[in-house]
Design an enzyme around this catalytic site. Sequence first.
Site, mmCIF file in Angstrom:
data_model
loop_
_atom_site.group_PDB
_atom_site.id
_atom_site.type_symbol
_atom_site.label_atom_id
_atom_site.label_comp_id
_atom_site.label_asym_id
_atom_site.label_seq_id
_atom_site.Cartn_x
_atom_site.Cartn_y
_atom_site.Cartn_z
ATOM 1 N N ASN A 100 1.762 -0.867 5.666
ATOM 2 C CA ASN A 100 2.143 -0.487 4.383
ATOM 3 C C ASN A 100 3.557 -2.005 4.367
ATOM 4 O O ASN A 100 4.525 -1.400 5.153
ATOM 5 C CB ASN A 100 3.119 -0.157 3.768
ATOM 6 C CG ASN A 100 3.318 -0.402 2.663
ATOM 7 O OD1 ASN A 100 3.187 -1.141 2.105
ATOM 8 N ND2 ASN A 100 4.208 0.349 1.599
ATOM 9 N N GLY A 101 2.881 -3.587 3.702
ATOM 10 C CA GLY A 101 3.860 -4.717 4.004
ATOM 11 C C GLY A 101 3.455 -5.909 3.929
ATOM 12 O O GLY A 101 1.867 -5.907 3.750
ATOM 13 N N CYS A 114 23.102 -31.243 -24.813
ATOM 14 C CA CYS A 114 23.339 -31.489 -23.524
ATOM 15 C C CYS A 114 22.879 -33.140 -23.283
ATOM 16 O O CYS A 114 22.479 -33.695 -24.118
ATOM 17 C CB CYS A 114 22.210 -30.662 -22.925
ATOM 18 S SG CYS A 114 22.503 -31.194 -21.634
ATOM 19 N N LYS A 153 15.363 -22.845 -7.838
ATOM 20 C CA LYS A 153 15.654 -21.531 -6.783
ATOM 21 C C LYS A 153 14.918 -20.998 -6.653
ATOM 22 O O LYS A 153 15.622 -19.865 -6.687
ATOM 23 C CB LYS A 153 16.891 -21.608 -6.917
ATOM 24 C CG LYS A 153 18.047 -21.278 -8.340
ATOM 25 C CD LYS A 153 18.975 -21.043 -7.702
ATOM 26 C CE LYS A 153 19.676 -20.436 -9.154
ATOM 27 N NZ LYS A 153 21.245 -19.493 -8.938
ATOM 28 N N CYS A 168 0.821 -1.085 -0.071
ATOM 29 C CA CYS A 168 -0.104 -0.077 -0.082
ATOM 30 C C CYS A 168 0.841 1.323 -0.454
ATOM 31 O O CYS A 168 2.110 1.128 0.015
ATOM 32 C CB CYS A 168 -0.921 -0.138 0.896
ATOM 33 S SG CYS A 168 -0.573 -1.459 1.803
ATOM 34 N N MET A 186 20.534 -28.274 -13.436
ATOM 35 C CA MET A 186 19.603 -28.324 -14.918
ATOM 36 C C MET A 186 18.383 -28.899 -14.452
ATOM 37 O O MET A 186 17.499 -30.021 -14.526
ATOM 38 C CB MET A 186 20.369 -29.890 -15.668
ATOM 39 C CG MET A 186 21.092 -29.679 -16.414
ATOM 40 S SD MET A 186 20.943 -28.036 -16.971
ATOM 41 C CE MET A 186 20.060 -29.406 -19.010
ATOM 42 N N GLU A 240 19.649 -14.021 -17.866
ATOM 43 C CA GLU A 240 20.210 -12.717 -17.011
ATOM 44 C C GLU A 240 21.248 -12.525 -17.409
ATOM 45 O O GLU A 240 22.522 -12.952 -17.679
ATOM 46 C CB GLU A 240 20.161 -12.702 -15.734
ATOM 47 C CG GLU A 240 20.979 -12.104 -14.583
ATOM 48 C CD GLU A 240 20.835 -12.073 -13.549
ATOM 49 O OE1 GLU A 240 20.203 -12.790 -12.556
ATOM 50 O OE2 GLU A 240 20.777 -10.437 -12.898
#
Lengths: 361, 1516
Positions: B249-250, B1122, B957, B29, B492, B910
């Site tokens: 807020n949280g 692979c 993960k 919020c 993997m 990434e």
Amino acid sequence: MADPRGFLKVTERAKPNSREIEVRIKDWKEVYEPQDLGTIKTQSARCMDCGIAFCHQGCPLGNLIPEWNDLVWRDNGKEAIERLHATNNFPEFTGKLCPAPCESSCVLGINQPAVTIKQIELSIIDQAFDRGWVSVHAPERMTGKTVAVVGSGPAGLAAAQQLTRAGHTVAVFEKDDKIGGLLRYGIPDFKMEKHHIDRRIEQMEAEGTRFRTGINIGRDISWSDLYRRYDAVLLATGSDRPRDLKIPGRDLDGVYFAMTYLTQANRTVAGEAIPNQISAEGKHVVILGGGDTGADCLGTATRQGALSVTTLAIGKRPMNSVMKPSPGRLTRISLRWQVPMRSLASEFIWLAPLNSSETMG
Amino acid sequence: MSSASPFERFNTAPAASGLYDPSRDKDACGLAMVATLRGQPGHDIIETALQALTNLDHRGAVGSDEGTGDGAGLLSQIPDRFFREVLEFELPNSGHYGAGLVFLPEELDLRSWIANFEQLAKWANCKLLGIRQVPTNPGVLGSLSRKAMPQIIQVFVSSLLEKSGIEFERDLYLLRKQSERKLDCYHPSLSSRTIVYKGMLTTMQLEPFYPDLSHELFESKLALVHSRFSTNTFPSWPLAHPFRFIAHNGEINTIKGNRNWMRAREAKLASDLLPFLEDLKPIISAGASDSASFDEVLELLVLSGRSVPHALMMMIPEAWEKQKEMPQSLRDFYEYHSMLIEPWDGPAAVLFTDGDLVGATLDRNGLRPGRYIVTEDGLVVLASEIGVVGIDPSRIVRKGRLQPGRMFLADTASGRLIDDDDIKSEIAALEPWGQWLEENRINLRDIPDREHIAYTKSSVARRQRTFGYTVEELRMIIAPMAKTGAEPIGAMGSDTPIAALSDRPRLLFDYFVQQFAQVTNPPLDSIREEIVTSLSVGIGPEQNLLTATPEHAKMVVLDFPVLSNDELAKIKYAEDSGFGKAFVVKGLYRVDEGSVALSSRIQEIYDEVDEALSTGITFIVLSDRDSNRELAPIPSLLLTSAVHHHLLRRGMRTKVGLVVEAGDVREVHHVAALIGYGAAAVNPYLAMESAELMVRSGEIAGITVAKAIENLIKALGKGVLKVMSKMGISTVASYAGAQCFEAIGLSQEFIDAYFTGTTSQLGGIGLEVIAQEIQERHSSSYPIERAMRPHEDLDTGGEYQWRRSGPPHLFNPETVFKLQHATRTKRYDIFKQYTDLIDDQAEKLMTLRGLFKLRTGVRKPVSISEVEPASEIVKRFSTGAMSYGSISPEAHEVLAIAMNRLGARSNTGEGGEDIERLLDPQRRSAIKQVASGRFGVTSMYLTHADDIQIKMAQGAKPGEGGQLPPNKVYPWIAKVRHSTPGVGLISPPPHHDIYSIEDLKQLIFDLKRANTKARVQVKLVSQVGIGTVASGVAKAKADVILVSGHDGGTGASPLSSLKHAGTPWELGLAETQQTLRINGLRDRVALQVDGQMKTGRDVVIAALLGAEEYGFATAPLVVSGCVMMRVCHLDTCPVGVATQNPELRSRFTGKAEFVENFFMFLAEQVREYLAELGFRSLDEAIGHSELLDVNKAISHWKADGLDLTPILATPDESGPLRRYTVQDHQLDKHFDKTILDRVAKALEDAQPVELELPITNVEQAVGTLLGNEVTKRYGADGLPQGTITLKLTGSAGQSLGAFIPSGIKVVLYGDSNDYVGKGLSGGTIVLRPPVSSVFPAESNVIAGNVIGYGGTSGELYLRGIVGERFLVRNSGVSAVVEGVGDHALEYMTGGTAVILGRTGRNLAAGMSGGVAYIYHLRADLVNQQALKDGELDLLLLEDADREVLLGLLQKHDAETGSTLAQRLIAEFATEVSNFTKVLPRDYANVLKIQSEASTDGLTTDSPEVWAKILEVSSRG
């Protein structure tokens, strides 16, 4: 896996040394010398401990290859033989005789020479025997059940050993006079000396397995008798019926099945006297078939003192197969690949000039 | 109304159905507080607060029904003058009457309610003075909100006993609680001090809805306002904020545990001040939000005699555990109170008031923004953002920000601000806390050791069999932990069956999966931000929460939640040492009697425990030792949770500490689960004995037994910390019992009995099968004949690596071979053999989807020629996010080329994209990922994206960050990542600009402006509650939501995360689809799914469950060569796929054609299924889950209990099944759009232009869209410096200047909010106070948190102090600032920072590159671990540094007119010695090698130089 980069550091595949040709063809002792443990350890570092161990799949026994490769790398031979024995009752047999489909499945083999799995296997069991790590595992209690195992080849022996350890009373029936089946009489000593079998028999006897040699089931004891006398009967007879080649010339004199020839030769090596033994001594020999059995015949014929041996193989010439010239060799040896077996007679004629590119002296 | 809880009233949420459950809704919020120190109430305060609320509008959200807000409200003092004006009856003096709104059911008979209330009031010693109909204006409401709207009245009561003040409040408390419970109503407040107006409103509706608020006599000295952003669209009237004491807020991550512990404490609650306590129970009402529960407990603590600040310090303690500089008395206060109550942990900004005192506090991590100003006439405004009220800058005397763990407090009665230090030192002095601790508490380590017991090999081996240990576990889990003290890493993903589908006996632990923070709250970095964490916990009986005595401190403190055998022995023999009394529970049962014996043994244990409790025990040790042939161990998790819940139910839980002595525990997940279900500490004795044995036998070489045990304990404990951090929880005390797990495959009956409150969506097995599993394990450890398996002490395993005797893997020798063969030789027939193998395996229960059957024949099949062509279907395919860095350039390009040729999409992962590839239509990746590390995320990168994917989590993960180790940062990788070769890179667990849903909304907003054409995807990982998160994401305007399965691949992940976090995508996708539909949000977003997708059947099932697009990662990698080595993290991939090693890369054999073949085959197969199902296109099939059925033919001893119907449920509505429309991004309304024509000349011809413009906080990402235009035209280099200058005046909204490229300069006179210069790509940003301001700039706050996050180049000049996490992940920006908060320069990899003022704590944590010059650096505030490990050097400045520093100071002066800079320049010769240079060691070494190389004439990228770099970095 102790060293993930091992395969990058050791890129060569180290094969065991074989005894000098001049020397080894003069006796029936094994061709290969044991590999020193240092080399074995270095070689084991090449194992990549794959996420999918294709070798473990490739091995008909499902040997836990990455596990024991790792243990060998860690100098933990004692644990290694445990892992090896977990899936394989007689690694000394397979380590010497198996065609090693594990190595052709080895992932490293996709683009590098495969890991020397078979040699590592052999060294594990050799070391284990040397150091007395192969022990007797007799059951603590008996089930009261009896099992007859018919046939004492590797399959029969392995089954008998497992059943005995489970507490059953097991008798192994063998039609020949000695235990081992093809191991004993089919495989020449230069591939595997027979004391390896005897050593296992000792262990098995100590565990309680009983051996009945010279009994041919169906002749000496009827099958129905056998079924009546045992709670279970396990057939591990294999087959000694050869595959015949019905081609012109098959009925000529001097054409033999390999097993007839090899068995006689092996018995002779074991000290038996064989009347009218088929011997290659002083003869020109042609071997039809370039597989393991053919190779056994080649080695036997050479040692018997054949004048020449010519192997006709239907298969392709394996990559990188190189025959080293050996000046001391008495027998002329030649290999011919991709030869269709259409007629024995014509082949003889065709062979006459002996102009093969791979003929050696 | 039948509902017992007031919080369950007046809402529009549908009942739970399918996988949708309204109780999972979360919120975040905007909030603000306005107060005056002038002593006089006024209506201006209300007006100002409402203005602030309006300007926070962008932080709230609206759902599918545009008129319905998630909630808004206002809390003020009782407006006495107003009431006297409007009431027709007399009121006693101010303070002598209580007033409050009441929400009543629409249909309720008001007269009888009043009569009842009057009765109740009398009972509570109060008198009803009268009621008032509250004027409302329902016309402004949206339809959903109006549907749920209650009758709203006000009640006025006085005290029959002439009470006033807090005493009167206590009676009103009782009255309110009873009234809510008995009279079917909800009281937003009932108090003589404060009043709350709130509802299911938008920020804009609050004032028009309640005309009272506009009345000029409605006066107060303080006001709190709040605007709610709920993840779903079914908020309720009662759950709007503010509550009675707070607005929040949280999110409280530990809420389940907090609620359980409070319930447990209830029995002991007693207070002289609250004689009627029994009537207040339960203290925590059902159906409340986390904030509401928090408020209820705070209220109890306050009304029982503690001040609001005191109570808040108990519930949200600052991170005191590792604060060496904190005064001892305060540390003592915190430590003492930690023995009374665990922290309510989670990101929180809490505004609070008791009517006079008003303030705010932040949690220990400070993950919520809070900014305040104070004016010369005593007006205080504090809000989530700066600039929410327009105030003449010349009136402002102070600008500040909330700081982690710190309190901001104003006393409106005495008219003063109270310093955090002052409040806290006063509270710390209330009692001699320290002395009480000294005299009572004991640390376990201070108790003398007992003799160590060593176990023999055969004893260990037998018990290893009993607990199902495998050789693999010893080799891959225990040995690495014992050896290195860290968790083992794998790669993997996971492709084995989950426990519920597994054919073999599995540990009970395996049925529980870890939850993780995703979007609505951030995960934490337990390594770099260890300073805020604590693994220490006190165990022993708890005392009455409402009092404080020395007795309360009688506890045993454990430093670590994992105990060695010797430590456990100390507890067992506590009586001998005189610090308590332990009772050991024998967790064994008669195994041959099966589940009956198991169940009755648990009952028996309950009785034993109860009896022991009556003898005054203080600890219970739950032990599974001493099993034998007859007696098998009860799974430790079952034993623990059963006893924990039994004690909770009995109200006895806080009387004892629970410690577990468990043989089945051997990995991090196990310890985490035990703690999560109530254990204070765990002794994994068999794991330790196993490690001990391995050391003795030489299997673990090179360390001592003691070290191995220490390492194992460390690895397990730190691992637990990481598991907690994934959930955003910092202290083990609050993690304990928080039950942050969900179950898969356990029956509801079983859960209710032993794991109360845990979600188990699909039902499953109960005690019977569990007993069967135990029996199987047990019988193998007591075989009839040992000689049967003389060489196999333990099973081989095969969970992490395929083994023939182990569990099946989707990818195994056969399937890998067939797939490669099929795609390399273009053989569709072989491809089908491959899919048959996978799909058959699926039927053998590898996956949930394996249990499904396609219902062909329901619709008439169509001819395959009518089905859309494969070339259309492939366009819906994408490859997974695999970074250039994790996989080789060759593999990365092969995927990109194949996808581009197909018209499908590959993903950069990434790690940025090389400019050369970026501009090559053949080799580019269409999807550009934006992950937490922001590597290579520049304006250029974003501008050239088709899709921008925000990775919130990844399947392997979730909740964790990543790390690219130094040896993988090859020169070409470093270049694309804007970093240094050979220097490791860290991706933080959270995005530092996403701590909440409104932050995600902000990032989507920013990215959408950095590239107006691209779709923004948000990648989530499947877990329970993903549906509501996805609804929030849809409301935050994502274009695509990607649901990832838990089993996805990865380059590197802790093994316990690979196996134990997240759920299969079938569950997540179905929940997302159902929840989006129920919320009416489905038509505006596309759904994508990935996670071990391998066959056409997988695609079709995903489509029927609602996905429009499909992602594949592992399969195309396998196609590229692979072979599932699972060593990606080691850089030793032998087939050149997941490695950067040039030698290995040369062995890569993949080709784009193979990948194309794979996807075309897949599409072909999809067509065949579609034809059979009677669909002509995928679009037609999407969402038709009715065409899936559970395959009854599958009979499985475990899976038989599963109920899959919730996955197949379709909400009872006929709403859209897929995306039909697009999000309204309101791009035209963006600030930059209004100036585009004024900068046209600059854009067209690079002519310089300067604009002067006013700005307010509602203008966000100013400059970003303009930057996009520049980059589109001028590419990566942008425009020449100084081409476009925006001179702004005012308070800027969030993300000022995000991603701006070179050539754009933003100069702001005023101040700014969070995320200034996010992803700065070459531009310049200058912040300076307004010309008219009077305060000293260098001691006031000019900008918020997370400034310059992920910047790659450009300049920042900030004249003033900024908030937390300055320049996080900076890789090239130069910045000058005059003071910073905590965690500055975290993960920085490049660039230059000049800090001219104070820094916060934990400076430069994880900083691996760049340079910082810091004035008067306090070394104790630098990350201590990095200093200790020598990762950072603190140095004096050399000549070259002096030059750089002076240059930057001069520029800072020139740009901002900084008086501080001027002074430093003037006195540079002397002042320079007050500067310290912070330099990462590896970075410095590499730079040195590179510069030496260039002097030697070598290229810095050459292999020789790389070899030298490796030598240096590996030395570390």
